[in-house]
Design a protein around this motif. Sequence first.
Motif, mmCIF file in Angstrom:
data_model
loop_
_atom_site.group_PDB
_atom_site.id
_atom_site.type_symbol
_atom_site.label_atom_id
_atom_site.label_comp_id
_atom_site.label_asym_id
_atom_site.label_seq_id
_atom_site.Cartn_x
_atom_site.Cartn_y
_atom_site.Cartn_z
ATOM 1 N N VAL A 218 15.517 -6.659 1.592
ATOM 2 C CA VAL A 218 14.492 -5.737 1.088
ATOM 3 C C VAL A 218 13.244 -6.565 0.796
ATOM 4 N N SER B 117 5.670 -10.110 -7.846
ATOM 5 C CA SER B 117 4.579 -9.148 -7.684
ATOM 6 C C SER B 117 3.472 -9.370 -8.706
ATOM 7 N N GLN B 118 2.293 -8.915 -8.343
ATOM 8 C CA GLN B 118 1.110 -8.964 -9.213
ATOM 9 C C GLN B 118 0.770 -10.373 -9.678
ATOM 10 N N ASN C 201 10.056 -9.272 -3.995
ATOM 11 C CA ASN C 201 8.934 -8.380 -4.277
ATOM 12 C C ASN C 201 7.667 -9.227 -4.291
ATOM 13 N N ASP D 172 11.150 -11.470 -7.954
ATOM 14 C CA ASP D 172 9.989 -10.589 -8.111
ATOM 15 C C ASP D 172 8.759 -11.431 -8.423
ATOM 16 N N GLN E 40 6.805 -11.237 -12.397
ATOM 17 C CA GLN E 40 5.766 -10.228 -12.202
ATOM 18 C C GLN E 40 4.591 -10.452 -13.162
ATOM 19 N N ASP F 143 9.161 -6.329 -0.237
ATOM 20 C CA ASP F 143 8.030 -5.501 -0.674
ATOM 21 C C ASP F 143 6.754 -6.326 -0.560
ATOM 22 N N SER G 99 4.635 -7.837 -3.780
ATOM 23 C CA SER G 99 3.536 -6.870 -3.777
ATOM 24 C C SER G 99 2.380 -7.318 -4.668
HETATM 25 C C1 LIG Z 1 7.776 -4.458 -6.785
HETATM 26 O O1 LIG Z 1 7.071 -4.551 -7.981
HETATM 27 C C2 LIG Z 1 6.245 -3.435 -8.261
HETATM 28 C C3 LIG Z 1 5.525 -3.694 -9.564
HETATM 29 O O2 LIG Z 1 4.948 -4.939 -9.577
HETATM 30 C C4 LIG Z 1 7.085 -2.188 -8.356
HETATM 31 O O3 LIG Z 1 6.275 -1.071 -8.578
HETATM 32 C C5 LIG Z 1 7.876 -2.008 -7.091
HETATM 33 O O4 LIG Z 1 8.721 -0.904 -7.221
HETATM 34 C C6 LIG Z 1 8.686 -3.247 -6.790
HETATM 35 N N1 LIG Z 1 9.330 -3.100 -5.507
HETATM 36 C C7 LIG Z 1 10.642 -3.077 -5.360
HETATM 37 C C8 LIG Z 1 11.138 -2.962 -3.976
HETATM 38 O O5 LIG Z 1 11.399 -3.150 -6.313
#
Ligand SMILES: *[C@@H]1O[C@H](CO)[C@@H](O)[C@H](O)[C@H]1NC(C)=O
Length: 796
Positions: free
Chosen positions: A449, A407-408, A429, A405, A382, A451, A431
Amino acid sequence: MGIIRNIYILYSIDLSVLCCALLLPGLRELTTTCSQDYLKNVLKDMSPKATTMDLSNKIPCQPQNLDFSPFPKLKVLILSHNRIQHLNMDIFRFNKELEYLDLSYNNLSNISCYSLLSLKHFDLSFNDFDNIPICQEFDSMSQMEFLGLSGAQIRKSDLQKVAHLQLSTFFLGLNHLSYYEEGSLTVLNTERLHIVLPENADYRFILCDGIHTSKTLEMANVSRDQFTSYGSQKNPLLESPKYPKTSHLLLSNIHVPWQEFVEIMQFVWHSSVQQLQVQNLIIGAQSDLKSRLFNYSSTSMKALKVEHVTVRTYSFRQDIVYLFFTKMDIANLTISDGGMPHVVFPKYPTKFQYLNFANNALTDELFLNTLQLPYLKTFILQRNKLETLSTVSSFATKTSLVHLDLSQNLLQYADGKDCYWPETLSTMNLSSNKFTGSVFQCIPKSIQVLDLCNNDIRTIPREIENLKALWELNIASNSLTDLPGCENFQRLSVLNIEMNSIISPSLDFFQTCQEIKSLKAGGNPFRCACDLRNFINLEKKSQGLMIGWPDAYTCEFPLELKGILLENVDLPELSCNTPLLIAVILIVGLIWTVIMAMLCIRLDLLWYLRMIVQWTRAQHRSRNVPLEELKRTIQFHAFISYNEGDSLWVKNELIPNLEKEDSSILLCLHERHFIPGKSIVENIINCIEKSYKSIFVLSSNFVQSEWCHYELYFAHHKLFHEGSNNLILILLEPIPQYIIPTRYHKLKSLMAQRTYLEWPKEKNKHGLFWANLRAAISINLSESGKMNSSQTISEL
Ligand SMILES: *[C@@H]1O[C@H](CO)[C@@H](O)[C@H](O)[C@H]1NC(C)=O
Ligand SMILES: *[C@@H]1O[C@H](CO)[C@@H](O)[C@H](O)[C@H]1NC(C)=O
Ligand SMILES: *[C@@H]1O[C@H](CO)[C@@H](O)[C@H](O)[C@H]1NC(C)=O
Ligand SMILES: *[C@@H]1O[C@H](CO)[C@@H](O)[C@H](O)[C@H]1NC(C)=O
Ligand SMILES: *[C@@H]1O[C@H](CO)[C@@H](O)[C@H](O)[C@H]1NC(C)=O
Ligand SMILES: *[C@@H]1O[C@H](CO)[C@@H](O)[C@H](O)[C@H]1NC(C)=O
């Protein structure tokens, strides 16, 4: 002195300190004493029933005769951050229920104890004690769970006096540390030992003893000024711990040279610590990274978490630091918030199961060398600077990755290259990246799952692989214009699609997504028209399905409904369902027609209509006749001609009804007004010419016996040409065509034109019949008419 005290009472504390310090520098002891009134003032708002009292930052002076006896119910008393210098604890002797007493951050140097039997939390940390204050009374305070102390000198003999207390936390909050006797802490009996050191204190013996004391150890401010040295004293950290107890160690605010940090780590490595958390690590400027070799063999360590790293050295060989951590080869490793641009792993397979490099500056370069992480289950990357998803996937094939993960980051999937994910991967993840709909081509089949929120997805392509295992999908904050169908996600049960651009969800979703149990779709610009009814009904059908209902679901279009909750929008079934609407219109039309038909049949509506039309025409005509001309010749309203066979009807019905209300109506009847001696025809003509209208009562008899008199006359006389108004035919009974002799052209044409009044059989229709007839013959014959009639009568 008395004057000085009075001044003190009158002015605020700070002022008094200032003025007295100026006037009487020798009386410092007195000037920092609070007056009785001041304390009374502080306590005056407190209720005697108070159980909790927070007096922190309220007593900036040495209180005299502080008295808590008015508050016998007191359980929690906070006196921290004040200026109390000495305290006799017997002021609490009436507070038998006192459980929590916080005297931290004062200037206490002397305390006389009192046995408070209920006390559980007693905090004397961050005071100015020279020695650790230990009272005999502690012996009896067996309820104690938290004990916080401070002292510039720490001796084993002092701590020995609290050794019998079974504490959950022993806290040492130190402003100063001038002496620490080796082995002092080890005598304590506590689950958790928490020590906050003063800056640049020699932490080594304390750390060493701490690890031999409690299961959980927390040490803050482990720092050494680069200019201080420890002298020639032996270094306890160079020996392995003998009987360590700590399994969870938290070190925060570490500011030491690199070599020293490695030393600490080596000491901990060979201790009993299983989880080590290092917060706020500053690698100092004078670090020499060429430290002695780290002995990685035999450790209890399972998880290392290094959070927030700052490097303050100029010649910084990054590889050495990265490898220092990655060679540890433990189950869990976290290095987060460290600004790391890269991580290097050993060339052999490692045993990491959980890696967390969140909030660094890692790029795709991380994956250019082959990473050998066969046991890796969770990888958290992340908030880094990764860019290409297919590159990231390349490391994963030979792992047992379950949770990833990413994300970001700055990730995209645009190159169309194949992705290599292990079959174990179930949570991703992705996102807050830059993905578009094409990312679905790089998602493993095993995903459960996913995201994808806060990306740039406009559509979900239909030609993607079936994600049969996917049950939770988050595509919030994208640019989707419709709810996705579930052709490719047959087990989807949780869908988050809020904050997209959905105006009107299509039917596809409702038909294909049967398994959905939770749908979050608020924050979309819904158009509240008929199309939205399916969507609104979804919540009505299965309550609790829509998360955030009703507040998050509002109309955006049309403008007049903007901001209205979907729940409150009225979209009636009828106006929205076109086939239903048409059916209803048809049914109503049909029913109306049937009713009309029945009315016509039952009530002879048509007959009424015809009568009304004739009546209005008659009204109209009578107004248009040039009256003057008429009045000159006319003496009667109507001449009535009938057959003897119908005389009963004429005498009983016609005449009484015409002459009824209005006696001014004059009728010419052949038995009344026929002049003897003249032929019938002459008489008839005479009568017709003096009458405004001629009424013929038609019946079969009349046609056969009387009409012959008229036929010839009518044929030649202008007065009764086609369409003339002067003729009124009353049809007493239906006259079949064959009864009318062929030579009666006039009658035939009149009958064909149906310009006759039918005598209705039903009694209720008679009223209208008579009204109609009267209207047809009514004319004002006032002066001239009356005179003429009287003349006629006298003539007769
Ligand atoms: C994915 O990461 C974001 C933060 O980067 C977090 O807020 C979110 O809950 C995460 N999603 C899951 C499904 O864990
Ligand atoms: C009281 O303690 C504070 C901070 O703990 C310190 O700054 C101050 O000098 C002390 N005052 C006296 C009179 O010791
Ligand atoms: C502590 O204070 C009391 C009274 O204020 C005094 O009698 C006693 O001598 C002091 N003890 C020390 C060690 O300073
Ligand atoms: C010492 O530790 C405390 C608590 O963790 C922290 O508030 C304080 O800022 C630290 N002091 C220094 C000089 O690091
Ligand atoms: C490494 O540490 C282990 C355990 O403490 C010890 O047995 C071994 O001798 C050490 N190896 C070296 C090279 O110091
Ligand atoms: C390691 O990480 C996993 C996954 O977060 C966690 O369940 C486990 O408790 C961690 N182990 C230790 C010793 O912290």
